[in-house]
Design a protein around this motif. Sequence first.
Motif, mmCIF file in Angstrom:
data_model
loop_
_atom_site.group_PDB
_atom_site.id
_atom_site.type_symbol
_atom_site.label_atom_id
_atom_site.label_comp_id
_atom_site.label_asym_id
_atom_site.label_seq_id
_atom_site.Cartn_x
_atom_site.Cartn_y
_atom_site.Cartn_z
ATOM 1 N N VAL A 102 0.854 -1.194 0.000
ATOM 2 C CA VAL A 102 0.000 0.000 0.000
ATOM 3 C C VAL A 102 0.888 1.241 0.000
ATOM 4 N N PRO A 103 0.800 2.086 -1.039
ATOM 5 C CA PRO A 103 1.710 3.231 -1.132
ATOM 6 C C PRO A 103 1.415 4.337 -0.120
ATOM 7 N N ASP A 104 0.128 4.508 0.236
ATOM 8 C CA ASP A 104 -0.248 5.572 1.164
ATOM 9 C C ASP A 104 -1.130 4.955 2.238
ATOM 10 N N LEU A 105 -0.509 4.584 3.346
ATOM 11 C CA LEU A 105 -1.216 3.870 4.408
ATOM 12 C C LEU A 105 -2.377 4.685 4.967
ATOM 13 N N ALA A 106 -2.136 5.955 5.265
ATOM 14 C CA ALA A 106 -3.174 6.795 5.856
ATOM 15 C C ALA A 106 -4.378 6.922 4.932
ATOM 16 N N ALA A 107 -4.122 7.139 3.639
ATOM 17 C CA ALA A 107 -5.222 7.284 2.682
ATOM 18 C C ALA A 107 -6.026 5.995 2.570
ATOM 19 N N ALA A 108 -5.338 4.861 2.596
ATOM 20 C CA ALA A 108 -6.024 3.580 2.464
ATOM 21 C C ALA A 108 -6.906 3.289 3.665
ATOM 22 N N LEU A 109 -6.380 3.508 4.865
ATOM 23 C CA LEU A 109 -7.117 3.137 6.073
ATOM 24 C C LEU A 109 -8.189 4.152 6.457
ATOM 25 N N THR A 110 -8.138 5.341 5.875
ATOM 26 C CA THR A 110 -9.162 6.353 6.153
ATOM 27 C C THR A 110 -10.053 6.616 4.949
ATOM 28 N N ASP A 111 -9.974 5.794 3.936
ATOM 29 C CA ASP A 111 -10.745 5.955 2.703
ATOM 30 C C ASP A 111 -12.234 6.134 3.025
ATOM 31 N N PRO A 112 -12.813 7.295 2.725
ATOM 32 C CA PRO A 112 -14.212 7.539 3.089
ATOM 33 C C PRO A 112 -15.215 6.716 2.292
ATOM 34 N N SER A 113 -14.779 6.092 1.196
ATOM 35 C CA SER A 113 -15.697 5.285 0.402
ATOM 36 C C SER A 113 -15.943 3.914 1.026
ATOM 37 N N LEU A 114 -15.156 3.559 2.037
ATOM 38 C CA LEU A 114 -15.297 2.266 2.696
ATOM 39 C C LEU A 114 -16.066 2.418 3.999
ATOM 40 N N ASP A 115 -16.902 1.421 4.292
ATOM 41 C CA ASP A 115 -17.677 1.426 5.536
ATOM 42 C C ASP A 115 -16.924 0.771 6.686
ATOM 43 N N GLY A 116 -15.849 0.079 6.393
ATOM 44 C CA GLY A 116 -15.107 -0.600 7.445
ATOM 45 C C GLY A 116 -13.893 -1.308 6.900
ATOM 46 N N LEU A 117 -13.077 -1.853 7.804
ATOM 47 C CA LEU A 117 -11.845 -2.534 7.427
ATOM 48 C C LEU A 117 -11.792 -3.908 8.068
ATOM 49 N N LEU A 118 -11.236 -4.871 7.326
ATOM 50 C CA LEU A 118 -10.891 -6.183 7.844
ATOM 51 C C LEU A 118 -9.383 -6.316 7.705
ATOM 52 N N VAL A 119 -8.688 -6.517 8.816
ATOM 53 C CA VAL A 119 -7.229 -6.550 8.788
ATOM 54 C C VAL A 119 -6.742 -7.847 9.406
ATOM 55 N N GLY A 120 -5.754 -8.479 8.749
ATOM 56 C CA GLY A 120 -5.320 -9.787 9.215
ATOM 57 C C GLY A 120 -3.822 -9.985 9.168
ATOM 58 N N ALA A 121 -3.333 -10.869 10.063
ATOM 59 C CA ALA A 121 -1.892 -11.156 10.135
ATOM 60 C C ALA A 121 -1.676 -12.536 10.741
ATOM 61 N N PRO A 122 -0.551 -13.147 10.416
ATOM 62 C CA PRO A 122 -0.156 -14.388 11.092
ATOM 63 C C PRO A 122 0.612 -14.052 12.366
ATOM 64 N N THR A 123 0.888 -15.052 13.165
ATOM 65 C CA THR A 123 1.781 -14.879 14.313
ATOM 66 C C THR A 123 3.049 -15.656 14.015
ATOM 67 N N TRP A 124 4.153 -14.929 13.879
ATOM 68 C CA TRP A 124 5.418 -15.544 13.505
ATOM 69 C C TRP A 124 6.444 -15.437 14.626
#
Length: 248
Positions: A102-124
């Motif tokens: 993602v080139p612009d983290l802030a823009a992606a996570l605050t995108d007003p066109s989205l109603d919500g976020l699903l974020v995922g990661a493994p445990t390494w």
Amino acid sequence: MMQRFCNSPEVRRCPLSSAGGRPCSGCNRSCPASKAGAAGCKKAALAPSPASKPLPRQQLAPPPEALGIYYSTATGKTEEVANIIKEVLGNAAAEPQDIGDVPDLAAALTDPSLDGLLVGAPTWNTGADEGRSGTAWDDVLAQVKGLSLQGRKVAVFGCGDQHGYGDYFCDAMEELHSSFAAAGADMVGAWPTEGYEHSESKAETKPGFFCGLALDEDSQGELTEGRIRQWTAQVLQEMGVKAPTAAA
């Protein structure tokens, strides 16, 4: 009865083009060229009807994508899970993106066109207090905490190994959860621990509940899709997002 059209050499043009109602010589019905004015009967018989022309295909705008899916992966399993989530949600979600791309983290996570976020990661990095995922998330969570995500609904998911690392099962999921909560996000998507076989987990933030969807592709991979379907239905309801319509 099949309609016959006059095609003799003597008949060059349909008499009905100017006569306005009389059948052509040798025909038992009115010639369809009666309004053409210049087409002979034989040509009229061979000419395609205007109604036979294909109609232009209607262009429909795609439905809005309500949820963004962001993940990072160490072995590819979290990416697979993100793709299953997208498949289940259909047009209710955008295509999953690796947070490291993602080139612009802030823009992606605050995108007003989205109603919500699903974020995922493994445990390494098992047992670690910070940087537990061993992925690109470890490099951006400090920035996530500094964002203004008030009112943004966020749910987390994670992959772990209950049998191989049962004392640290999906620990990185809690690190994502606390980072987004620190930014003011409205965290949803808690998931019951019933049916799991881990010993301990930092992601078990409330008795009997993980802070998000915990998945084990190593030991319980056959349960993954069913858990995703139940969890996404729950998350859509908690976020107030309309469920996708099933394909006919």
